[in-house]
Scaffold this motif. Structure first.
Motif, PDB file in Angstrom:
ATOM      1  N   THR A   1      83.616   1.448  53.119  1.00 25.20           N
ATOM      2  CA  THR A   1      82.371   1.787  53.443  1.00 25.20           C
ATOM      3  C   THR A   1      81.993   1.475  55.419  1.00 25.20           C
ATOM      4  O   THR A   1      83.577   0.503  55.269  1.00 25.20           O
TER       5      THR A   1
ATOM      6  N   HIS B   1      68.532  -1.703  45.801  1.00 22.19           N
ATOM      7  CA  HIS B   1      67.188  -0.689  46.237  1.00 22.19           C
ATOM      8  C   HIS B   1      67.125   0.278  45.447  1.00 22.19           C
ATOM      9  O   HIS B   1      65.427   1.129  45.250  1.00 22.19           O
TER      10      HIS B   1
ATOM     11  N   VAL C   1      69.344   5.849  48.854  1.00 21.36           N
ATOM     12  CA  VAL C   1      70.315   4.350  49.467  1.00 21.36           C
ATOM     13  C   VAL C   1      69.800   3.671  47.285  1.00 21.36           C
ATOM     14  O   VAL C   1      68.747   3.120  46.936  1.00 21.36           O
TER      15      VAL C   1
ATOM     16  N   GLU D   1      72.198  -2.358  49.733  1.00 21.84           N
ATOM     17  CA  GLU D   1      73.168  -2.565  50.934  1.00 21.84           C
ATOM     18  C   GLU D   1      74.210  -4.008  50.807  1.00 21.84           C
ATOM     19  O   GLU D   1      73.837  -4.800  48.980  1.00 21.84           O
TER      20      GLU D   1
ATOM     21  N   GLU E   1      77.458  -6.297  52.127  1.00 24.05           N
ATOM     22  CA  GLU E   1      77.669  -6.313  53.292  1.00 24.05           C
ATOM     23  C   GLU E   1      79.184  -6.638  53.253  1.00 24.05           C
ATOM     24  O   GLU E   1      79.967  -7.235  52.773  1.00 24.05           O
TER      25      GLU E   1
ATOM     26  N   VAL F   1      76.247  -4.593  57.771  1.00 26.51           N
ATOM     27  CA  VAL F   1      75.569  -3.837  56.415  1.00 26.51           C
ATOM     28  C   VAL F   1      75.170  -2.961  56.332  1.00 26.51           C
ATOM     29  O   VAL F   1      74.736  -2.574  57.484  1.00 26.51           O
ATOM     30  N   VAL F   2      75.612  -1.836  54.975  1.00 25.70           N
ATOM     31  CA  VAL F   2      75.703  -1.213  55.272  1.00 25.70           C
ATOM     32  C   VAL F   2      75.003  -0.210  53.940  1.00 25.70           C
ATOM     33  O   VAL F   2      74.880  -1.329  52.676  1.00 25.70           O
ATOM     34  N   ASP F   3      74.541   0.361  54.372  1.00 28.03           N
ATOM     35  CA  ASP F   3      73.840   1.298  52.745  1.00 28.03           C
ATOM     36  C   ASP F   3      74.532   1.855  51.594  1.00 28.03           C
ATOM     37  O   ASP F   3      76.040   2.954  52.338  1.00 28.03           O
TER      38      ASP F   3
ATOM     39  N   GLU G   1      72.550  -9.265  43.062  1.00 27.83           N
ATOM     40  CA  GLU G   1      72.323  -9.201  44.671  1.00 27.83           C
ATOM     41  C   GLU G   1      73.401 -10.843  44.417  1.00 27.83           C
ATOM     42  O   GLU G   1      73.718 -12.018  43.420  1.00 27.83           O
TER      43      GLU G   1
END
Length: 116
Positions: A10, A24, A36, A39, A41, A46-48, A64
C-alpha cells in the motif's frame, strides 16, 4: 469458486507490515471489484484496501488490530461460479484391488484375424 484477497503493498511505505484498523465488510456481504473492504495502517498512513474479486464474503481471515505482512490472507470471497479443476472434475478412481494397465501397453481390444 472461492478466491483469496491478499494484503497488497500500500502506498509508498517501506514497511512490509500493516495493521487492520477497521473492516468495511462482514461475512455474507456482497462486494464488487474495487469496493473498499478494510482500512489498514502502515508506518506512514491509513489506507483503504479494495477487493480484487466480486462475490460474497465468506471469511474474514484477520481481526481488527491484527498486524499482517504484505501478501497475507485478508479475506475470502465466493464468486458464485462452480469450482473447476478439483476432485469433482477428476475421473473416478479404479475400484480397490483393480490392477492398472502397465505403462506403455496398448489396451485397445484386438480383432481376430480374418480367414484368407
Amino acid at each position: 469458486m472461492i478466491h483469496d484477497v491478499l494484503l497488497p503493498r500500500t502506498g509508498s511505505t517501506s514497511s512490509d507490515q500493516a495493521t487492520i484498523v477497521t473492516w468495511h465488510v462482514a461475512v455474507g456481504a456482497q462486494v464488487a471489484v474495487g469496493d473498499v473492504v478494510a482500512e489498514v495502517e502502515t508506518d506512514k498512513s491509513v489506507v483503504d484496501v479494495e477487493s480484487t474479486v466480486a462475490g460474497t464474503v465468506v471469511e474474514l481471515c484477520a481481526a481488527e488490530e491484527d498486524e499482517l505482512t504484505i501478501g497475507d490472507l485478508l479475506l475470502r470471497v465466493d464468486d458464485g461460479e462452480p469450482t473447476t479443476g478439483g476432485a469433482a472434475d477428476q475421473p473416478p478412481a479404479p475400484p480397490a484391488g483393480a490392477a492398472a494397465p502397465p505403462t506403455g501397453t496398448d489396451t485397445r481390444p484386438t480383432r481376430a484375424a480374418s480367414p484368407r
